[in-house]
Design a protein around this motif. Structure first.
Motif, mmCIF file in Angstrom:
data_model
loop_
_atom_site.group_PDB
_atom_site.id
_atom_site.type_symbol
_atom_site.label_atom_id
_atom_site.label_comp_id
_atom_site.label_asym_id
_atom_site.label_seq_id
_atom_site.Cartn_x
_atom_site.Cartn_y
_atom_site.Cartn_z
ATOM 1 N N PRO A 91 0.878 -1.192 -0.091
ATOM 2 C CA PRO A 91 -0.169 0.095 -0.111
ATOM 3 C C PRO A 91 0.755 1.051 -0.068
ATOM 4 O O PRO A 91 0.307 2.411 -0.347
ATOM 5 C CB PRO A 91 -0.718 -0.096 1.316
ATOM 6 C CG PRO A 91 -0.064 -1.252 2.011
ATOM 7 C CD PRO A 91 0.570 -2.114 1.101
ATOM 8 N N ALA A 92 2.170 1.132 0.408
ATOM 9 C CA ALA A 92 2.978 2.423 0.495
ATOM 10 C C ALA A 92 2.939 2.870 -1.163
ATOM 11 O O ALA A 92 3.676 4.033 -1.236
ATOM 12 C CB ALA A 92 4.199 2.159 1.150
ATOM 13 N N TYR B 152 1.341 0.562 -10.170
ATOM 14 C CA TYR B 152 2.440 0.024 -9.364
ATOM 15 C C TYR B 152 3.643 0.671 -9.351
ATOM 16 O O TYR B 152 4.382 0.645 -10.411
ATOM 17 C CB TYR B 152 2.450 -1.586 -9.946
ATOM 18 C CG TYR B 152 1.390 -2.466 -10.151
ATOM 19 C CD1 TYR B 152 0.544 -2.819 -8.971
ATOM 20 C CD2 TYR B 152 0.855 -2.643 -11.515
ATOM 21 C CE1 TYR B 152 -0.589 -3.525 -9.222
ATOM 22 C CE2 TYR B 152 -0.386 -3.432 -11.503
ATOM 23 C CZ TYR B 152 -0.854 -3.722 -10.570
ATOM 24 O OH TYR B 152 -1.979 -4.556 -10.689
ATOM 25 N N ALA B 153 3.775 1.659 -8.230
ATOM 26 C CA ALA B 153 4.678 2.709 -8.682
ATOM 27 C C ALA B 153 6.150 2.222 -8.155
ATOM 28 O O ALA B 153 7.172 2.698 -8.823
ATOM 29 C CB ALA B 153 4.466 3.878 -7.574
ATOM 30 N N VAL C 76 -3.582 -9.890 2.099
ATOM 31 C CA VAL C 76 -4.224 -9.663 3.401
ATOM 32 C C VAL C 76 -3.471 -8.612 4.073
ATOM 33 O O VAL C 76 -4.314 -7.797 4.537
ATOM 34 C CB VAL C 76 -4.024 -11.014 4.287
ATOM 35 C CG1 VAL C 76 -4.075 -10.789 5.750
ATOM 36 C CG2 VAL C 76 -4.951 -12.038 3.648
ATOM 37 N N ARG C 77 -2.311 -8.152 4.043
ATOM 38 C CA ARG C 77 -1.723 -6.968 4.696
ATOM 39 C C ARG C 77 -2.372 -5.842 4.031
ATOM 40 O O ARG C 77 -2.662 -4.628 4.823
ATOM 41 C CB ARG C 77 -0.197 -6.938 4.546
ATOM 42 C CG ARG C 77 0.560 -7.985 5.316
ATOM 43 C CD ARG C 77 2.080 -7.558 5.207
ATOM 44 N NE ARG C 77 2.553 -7.641 3.912
ATOM 45 C CZ ARG C 77 3.059 -8.865 3.276
ATOM 46 N NH1 ARG C 77 3.328 -9.952 4.002
ATOM 47 N NH2 ARG C 77 3.519 -8.669 2.190
ATOM 48 N N HIS C 78 -2.544 -5.814 2.694
ATOM 49 C CA HIS C 78 -3.173 -4.501 1.957
ATOM 50 C C HIS C 78 -4.755 -4.223 2.692
ATOM 51 O O HIS C 78 -5.216 -3.265 2.993
ATOM 52 C CB HIS C 78 -3.215 -4.675 0.574
ATOM 53 C CG HIS C 78 -3.308 -3.406 -0.354
ATOM 54 N ND1 HIS C 78 -2.494 -2.742 -0.972
ATOM 55 C CD2 HIS C 78 -4.659 -2.900 -0.095
ATOM 56 C CE1 HIS C 78 -3.245 -1.726 -1.372
ATOM 57 N NE2 HIS C 78 -4.317 -1.519 -1.107
ATOM 58 N N LEU C 79 -5.425 -5.622 2.548
ATOM 59 C CA LEU C 79 -6.859 -5.288 2.925
ATOM 60 C C LEU C 79 -7.119 -5.392 4.428
ATOM 61 O O LEU C 79 -8.382 -5.026 4.552
ATOM 62 C CB LEU C 79 -7.693 -6.534 2.170
ATOM 63 C CG LEU C 79 -7.714 -6.263 0.530
ATOM 64 C CD1 LEU C 79 -8.218 -7.498 -0.087
ATOM 65 C CD2 LEU C 79 -8.465 -5.124 0.211
ATOM 66 N N GLU C 80 -6.621 -5.671 5.240
ATOM 67 C CA GLU C 80 -6.903 -5.767 6.649
ATOM 68 C C GLU C 80 -7.328 -4.533 7.166
ATOM 69 O O GLU C 80 -8.340 -4.370 7.751
ATOM 70 C CB GLU C 80 -5.759 -6.292 7.473
ATOM 71 C CG GLU C 80 -5.306 -7.876 7.538
ATOM 72 C CD GLU C 80 -4.402 -8.114 8.419
ATOM 73 O OE1 GLU C 80 -4.465 -9.270 8.820
ATOM 74 O OE2 GLU C 80 -3.322 -7.585 8.658
#
Length: 281
Positions: free
Chosen positions: A120-121, A138-139, A175-179
């Motif tokens: 997400p960063a 996707y930077a 999962v890390r992104h959507l939590e």
């Protein structure tokens, strides 16, 4: 209903954090062009890209999770659905974001064998006036792939020995992104977190079977869905697919694990593969 405020969001300065300049021959850009040459691209954000950008209006996940922004996005969903029931608007808001996060990435995997980094960063979206994701970037340029990829030695590549490990990497990134998204949406939707994660699972399995069929390898895509889902929580439900009809070549569809709540909209009904319909039947 929420057009003007959402347009105001879209004039934010172009962010630079985590973005790097990538040439057109970068492995991720080539994968995007390969996916873009298929019919799948017609149903994905038209502005899919990798690397830095100069235009305005790009937002990161954290920019979308503030209470005021969620209010605007929820109002946009309610306007499109013709219903402001929070169980419907919250579920559709989450499914819309999860689909736009997962489907392009899984499309790149199935079309070109590469999964983009969805940290997400360094993942940015741009919103249309109605709140839909109209572009995704996707930077960082980072991607994951198998060891036999010709670009496995690229500095931006993370390599894995097999599909099990590759899809485990993506599952944990997803999962890390959507939590935080699930945590922000759950109280608004007045639904349990487990129910919302089932919506995420449905987005992933639905994307994989649809994209796989479009690219000519539905069975392979569905096998990969079984490596992505049903392995560990919170995406611990195995995907379920069924053949509709008895004729040779009958379509294979995903059976939903969770309910999208669309039956709550005016004139709405249960989806054919909704678990609620199976319970009632």
């Amino acid at each position: 209903m929420a057009t003007e405020p959402l347009r105001a969001l879209a004039v934010a300065p172009a962010p630079a954090a985590g973005a790097v300049r990538l040439d057109l021959d970068h492995p991720l850009n080539r994968a995007i062009r390969r996916l873009g040459a298929t019919r799948v691209a017609e149903h994905l954000p038209p502005g899919l890209r990798a690397g830095a950008f100069d235009d305005h209006g790009w937002l990161r996940r954290e920019d979308l999770l503030g209470a005021a922004t969620l209010d605007l996005l929820t109002a946009a969903v309610a306007s499109q659905a013709g219903c402001d029931d929070p169980r419907l608007t919250g579920t559709l808001l989450l499914e819309g974001y999860a689909w736009q996060l997962a489907a392009p990435a899984l499309g790149l995997l199935l079309a070109a064998g590469r999964l983009p980094d969805i940290d997400p960063a360094t993942l940015y979206v741009r919103l249309a006036d109605d709140g839909r994701v109209e572009a995704l970037a996707y930077a960082s340029g980072r991607f994951a792939t198998l060891e036999d990829d010709p670009e496995a030695g690229h500095p931006d590549a993370t390599t894995f020995a097999d599909d099990h490990a590759l899809l485990a990497w993506f599952r944990r990134a997803l999962v890390r992104h959507l939590e935080p998204v699930v945590e922000a949406v759950a109280p608004r939707a007045r639904r349990g977190r487990r129910a919302l994660w089932r919506s995420v699972e449905d987005c992933c399995s639905g994307a994989m079977t649809w994209i796989g069929d479009e690219l000519g390898d539905g069975d392979g895509a569905r096998a990969r869905a079984g490596l992505l889902l049903g392995v560990e929580e919170p995406l611990g439900d195995p995907p379920c697919f069924e053949v509709i009809g008895e004729d040779p070549g009958a379509p294979v569809v995903r059976r939903r694990i969770g309910c999208c709540q669309s039956f709550r909209a005016p004139g709405g009904a249960l989806c054919p593969t909704c678990p609620r319909a199976r319970v009632r039947g």
